[in-house]
Design a protein around this motif. Structure first.
Motif, PDB file in Angstrom:
ATOM      1  N   GLN A  32       1.019  15.002  11.479  1.00  0.00           N
ATOM      2  CA  GLN A  32       1.763  15.822  12.342  1.00  0.00           C
ATOM      3  C   GLN A  32       3.120  14.825  13.035  1.00  0.00           C
ATOM      4  N   ASP A  33       2.488  13.709  13.316  1.00  0.00           N
ATOM      5  CA  ASP A  33       3.696  12.823  14.165  1.00  0.00           C
ATOM      6  C   ASP A  33       3.370  11.581  13.874  1.00  0.00           C
ATOM      7  N   PHE A  34       4.146  10.469  14.364  1.00  0.00           N
ATOM      8  CA  PHE A  34       4.073   9.169  14.208  1.00  0.00           C
ATOM      9  C   PHE A  34       2.919   8.595  14.791  1.00  0.00           C
ATOM     10  N   MET A  35       2.365   8.709  15.904  1.00  0.00           N
ATOM     11  CA  MET A  35       0.916   8.488  16.394  1.00  0.00           C
ATOM     12  C   MET A  35      -0.217   8.801  15.460  1.00  0.00           C
ATOM     13  N   THR A  36      -0.202   9.763  14.906  1.00  0.00           N
ATOM     14  CA  THR A  36      -1.062  10.205  14.431  1.00  0.00           C
ATOM     15  C   THR A  36      -0.988   9.473  12.934  1.00  0.00           C
ATOM     16  N   GLU A  49     -10.305  -3.798   5.401  1.00  0.00           N
ATOM     17  CA  GLU A  49     -11.104  -5.152   5.643  1.00  0.00           C
ATOM     18  C   GLU A  49     -12.674  -5.176   5.379  1.00  0.00           C
ATOM     19  N   HIS A  50     -13.242  -4.121   5.604  1.00  0.00           N
ATOM     20  CA  HIS A  50     -14.729  -3.985   5.270  1.00  0.00           C
ATOM     21  C   HIS A  50     -14.901  -4.560   3.657  1.00  0.00           C
ATOM     22  N   TYR A  51     -13.930  -3.721   2.725  1.00  0.00           N
ATOM     23  CA  TYR A  51     -13.940  -3.899   1.379  1.00  0.00           C
ATOM     24  C   TYR A  51     -13.139  -5.205   0.962  1.00  0.00           C
ATOM     25  N   ASP A  52     -12.528  -5.966   1.748  1.00  0.00           N
ATOM     26  CA  ASP A  52     -11.946  -7.247   1.478  1.00  0.00           C
ATOM     27  C   ASP A  52     -11.020  -6.810   0.368  1.00  0.00           C
ATOM     28  N   HIS A  53     -10.130  -5.873   0.524  1.00  0.00           N
ATOM     29  CA  HIS A  53      -9.403  -5.120  -0.600  1.00  0.00           C
ATOM     30  C   HIS A  53      -8.329  -4.601   0.253  1.00  0.00           C
ATOM     31  N   HIS A  54      -6.838  -4.858   0.278  1.00  0.00           N
ATOM     32  CA  HIS A  54      -6.037  -4.604   1.219  1.00  0.00           C
ATOM     33  C   HIS A  54      -4.852  -3.754   0.450  1.00  0.00           C
ATOM     34  N   PRO A  55      -4.464  -2.469   0.792  1.00  0.00           N
ATOM     35  CA  PRO A  55      -3.416  -1.803   0.134  1.00  0.00           C
ATOM     36  C   PRO A  55      -2.172  -2.328   0.723  1.00  0.00           C
ATOM     37  N   GLU A  56      -0.999  -2.050   0.059  1.00  0.00           N
ATOM     38  CA  GLU A  56       0.276  -2.115   0.614  1.00  0.00           C
ATOM     39  C   GLU A  56       0.476  -0.820   1.344  1.00  0.00           C
ATOM     40  N   ILE A  57       0.952  -0.978   2.435  1.00  0.00           N
ATOM     41  CA  ILE A  57       1.345   0.164   3.348  1.00  0.00           C
ATOM     42  C   ILE A  57       2.668   0.595   3.837  1.00  0.00           C
ATOM     43  N   LEU A  58       2.993   1.510   3.530  1.00  0.00           N
ATOM     44  CA  LEU A  58       4.671   2.085   4.088  1.00  0.00           C
ATOM     45  C   LEU A  58       4.553   3.176   4.887  1.00  0.00           C
ATOM     46  N   ILE A  59       5.153   2.963   5.980  1.00  0.00           N
ATOM     47  CA  ILE A  59       5.135   3.886   7.064  1.00  0.00           C
ATOM     48  C   ILE A  59       6.407   4.746   7.424  1.00  0.00           C
ATOM     49  N   GLN A  60       6.426   5.872   7.199  1.00  0.00           N
ATOM     50  CA  GLN A  60       7.854   6.164   7.236  1.00  0.00           C
ATOM     51  C   GLN A  60       7.577   7.575   8.348  1.00  0.00           C
ATOM     52  N   TYR A  61       7.763   7.330   9.586  1.00  0.00           N
ATOM     53  CA  TYR A  61       7.598   8.152  10.540  1.00  0.00           C
ATOM     54  C   TYR A  61       6.135   8.949  10.651  1.00  0.00           C
ATOM     55  N   SER A  62       5.891  10.161   9.995  1.00  0.00           N
ATOM     56  CA  SER A  62       4.670  10.897   9.960  1.00  0.00           C
ATOM     57  C   SER A  62       4.065  10.782   8.576  1.00  0.00           C
ATOM     58  N   ARG A  63       4.716  10.045   7.644  1.00  0.00           N
ATOM     59  CA  ARG A  63       4.379   9.722   6.382  1.00  0.00           C
ATOM     60  C   ARG A  63       3.545   8.397   6.179  1.00  0.00           C
ATOM     61  N   VAL A  64       2.771   8.110   5.331  1.00  0.00           N
ATOM     62  CA  VAL A  64       2.182   7.012   5.212  1.00  0.00           C
ATOM     63  C   VAL A  64       1.894   6.673   3.666  1.00  0.00           C
ATOM     64  N   THR A  65       2.422   5.909   2.943  1.00  0.00           N
ATOM     65  CA  THR A  65       2.260   5.857   1.668  1.00  0.00           C
ATOM     66  C   THR A  65       1.265   4.242   1.246  1.00  0.00           C
ATOM     67  N   LEU A  66       0.223   4.561   0.570  1.00  0.00           N
ATOM     68  CA  LEU A  66      -0.701   3.580   0.294  1.00  0.00           C
ATOM     69  C   LEU A  66      -0.822   3.198  -1.174  1.00  0.00           C
ATOM     70  N   SER A  67      -0.435   1.921  -1.534  1.00  0.00           N
ATOM     71  CA  SER A  67      -0.494   1.421  -2.709  1.00  0.00           C
ATOM     72  C   SER A  67      -1.493   0.484  -3.190  1.00  0.00           C
ATOM     73  N   LEU A  68      -2.315   0.664  -4.248  1.00  0.00           N
ATOM     74  CA  LEU A  68      -3.330  -0.144  -4.336  1.00  0.00           C
ATOM     75  C   LEU A  68      -3.200  -0.748  -5.920  1.00  0.00           C
ATOM     76  N   SER A  69      -3.558  -2.213  -5.798  1.00  0.00           N
ATOM     77  CA  SER A  69      -3.611  -2.888  -7.118  1.00  0.00           C
ATOM     78  C   SER A  69      -4.227  -3.982  -6.718  1.00  0.00           C
ATOM     79  N   THR A  70      -5.079  -4.774  -7.746  1.00  0.00           N
ATOM     80  CA  THR A  70      -5.763  -5.850  -7.691  1.00  0.00           C
ATOM     81  C   THR A  70      -4.994  -7.093  -8.060  1.00  0.00           C
ATOM     82  N   HIS A  71      -4.154  -7.599  -7.018  1.00  0.00           N
ATOM     83  CA  HIS A  71      -3.206  -8.615  -7.510  1.00  0.00           C
ATOM     84  C   HIS A  71      -3.799  -9.732  -8.093  1.00  0.00           C
ATOM     85  N   SER A  72      -5.062 -10.144  -7.964  1.00  0.00           N
ATOM     86  CA  SER A  72      -5.662 -11.332  -8.734  1.00  0.00           C
ATOM     87  C   SER A  72      -5.824 -10.914 -10.087  1.00  0.00           C
ATOM     88  N   GLU A  73      -5.851  -9.758 -10.567  1.00  0.00           N
ATOM     89  CA  GLU A  73      -6.200  -9.361 -11.540  1.00  0.00           C
ATOM     90  C   GLU A  73      -4.914  -8.676 -12.419  1.00  0.00           C
TER      91      GLU A  73
END
Length: 95
Positions: A32-36, A49-73
């Motif tokens: 709904q908004d940036f703070m959410t 952090e719990h999984y020790d597996h970190h996504p790339e994160i793109l924040i565009q105001y109220s939109r968040v894009t998560l990208s997942l890949s195992t870079h070591s593999e």
């Protein structure tokens, strides 16, 4: 070991809104908004952090894009789908 494109596409059928871009699976979440959106990102950070597996994160105001890949593999692995499942559950409870 990275999954084949065929295997990734098969697994993606269980994930609404997720896509494949080369060696990355990704999803854009809308809030709904940036703070959410920022609150969601902070919760993603705790799960990652719990999984020790970190996504790339793109924040565009109220939109968040998560990208997942195992870079070591060098591509998408079962670890990415395990994290995606957790992130989906987090998103459902984060409205």
């Amino acid at each position: 070991m990275p999954l084949t494109t065929e295997k990734i596409n098969e697994k993606l059928k269980a994930f609404t809104g997720w896509g494949l871009d080369d060696t990355v699976i990704w999803k854009t979440y809308g809030f709904q908004d940036f703070m959410t959106a920022i609150d969601f990102v902070n919760k993603v950070a705790v799960v990652a952090e719990h999984y020790d597996h970190h996504p790339e994160i793109l924040i565009q105001y109220s939109r968040v894009t998560l990208s997942l890949s195992t870079h070591s593999e060098g591509g998408v692995t079962d670890a990415d789908f395990a994290l995606a499942k957790e992130l989906e559950q987090l998103a459902v409870t984060h409205t």
